[in-house]
Design a protein around this motif. Structure first.
Motif, PDB file in Angstrom:
ATOM      1  N   UNK A  35       0.815  -1.210   0.000  1.00 27.24           N
ATOM      2  CA  UNK A  35       0.000   0.000   0.000  1.00 27.24           C
ATOM      3  C   UNK A  35       0.853   1.266   0.000  1.00 27.24           C
ATOM      4  N   UNK A  36       2.171   1.096   0.102  1.00 27.46           N
ATOM      5  CA  UNK A  36       3.074   2.246   0.091  1.00 27.46           C
ATOM      6  C   UNK A  36       3.274   2.853   1.461  1.00 27.46           C
ATOM      7  N   UNK A  37       2.911   2.138   2.498  1.00 26.18           N
ATOM      8  CA  UNK A  37       3.057   2.635   3.866  1.00 26.18           C
ATOM      9  C   UNK A  37       4.338   2.064   4.455  1.00 26.18           C
ATOM     10  N   UNK A  38       5.443   2.766   4.238  1.00 27.47           N
ATOM     11  CA  UNK A  38       6.761   2.293   4.661  1.00 27.47           C
ATOM     12  C   UNK A  38       7.216   3.058   5.894  1.00 27.47           C
ATOM     13  N   UNK A  39       8.082   2.458   6.664  1.00 26.57           N
ATOM     14  CA  UNK A  39       8.708   3.122   7.796  1.00 26.57           C
ATOM     15  C   UNK A  39       7.971   2.915   9.098  1.00 26.57           C
ATOM     16  N   UNK A  45       0.708   4.182   8.687  1.00 27.43           N
ATOM     17  CA  UNK A  45       0.995   2.746   8.729  1.00 27.43           C
ATOM     18  C   UNK A  45       0.536   2.155  10.064  1.00 27.43           C
ATOM     19  N   UNK A  46       0.840   2.851  11.160  1.00 31.78           N
ATOM     20  CA  UNK A  46       0.435   2.357  12.478  1.00 31.78           C
ATOM     21  C   UNK A  46      -1.079   2.346  12.624  1.00 31.78           C
ATOM     22  N   UNK A  47      -1.744   3.388  12.142  1.00 30.03           N
ATOM     23  CA  UNK A  47      -3.209   3.449  12.218  1.00 30.03           C
ATOM     24  C   UNK A  47      -3.844   2.336  11.389  1.00 30.03           C
ATOM     25  N   UNK A  48      -3.307   2.106  10.198  1.00 31.01           N
ATOM     26  CA  UNK A  48      -3.831   1.050   9.332  1.00 31.01           C
ATOM     27  C   UNK A  48      -3.607  -0.320   9.965  1.00 31.01           C
ATOM     28  N   UNK A  49      -2.442  -0.536  10.561  1.00 27.93           N
ATOM     29  CA  UNK A  49      -2.168  -1.804  11.248  1.00 27.93           C
ATOM     30  C   UNK A  49      -3.128  -1.988  12.415  1.00 27.93           C
TER      31      UNK A  49
END
Length: 78
Positions: A35-39, A45-49
């Motif tokens: 999805x392009x959520x790196x780092x 990225x944290x919210x999606x996880x």
């Protein structure tokens, strides 16, 4: 001619099995990367996880959800 092919195929199977199977958390990580959520410090990225962990828990897998939270949703050091 057949023996070298069988040996090569057997070696490939051995390497795949020796490497282990990806865990559900690995799959979530791969999906986040796709999805392009790196780092690690990426807040999206944290919210999606965290959202994925909620869906996984609602599907009846609380241990997997906790693993995803532990791996991706923990706040990074400032």
């Amino acid at each position: 001619m057949v023996v070298p092919l069988l040996v090569a195929a057997g070696w490939g199977v051995f390497k795949k099995l020796a490497g282990g199977l990806p865990t559900p958390s690995d799959h979530v990580g791969m999906l986040l990367d796709q999805l392009g959520l790196h780092g690690e410090r990426n807040n999206v990225r944290r919210l999606t996880a965290h959202r994925f962990a909620k869906y996984i828990e609602a599907a009846g897998h609380p241990q997997v959800a906790e693993d995803v939270r532990r791996r991706f949703d923990s706040p990074g050091e400032p």
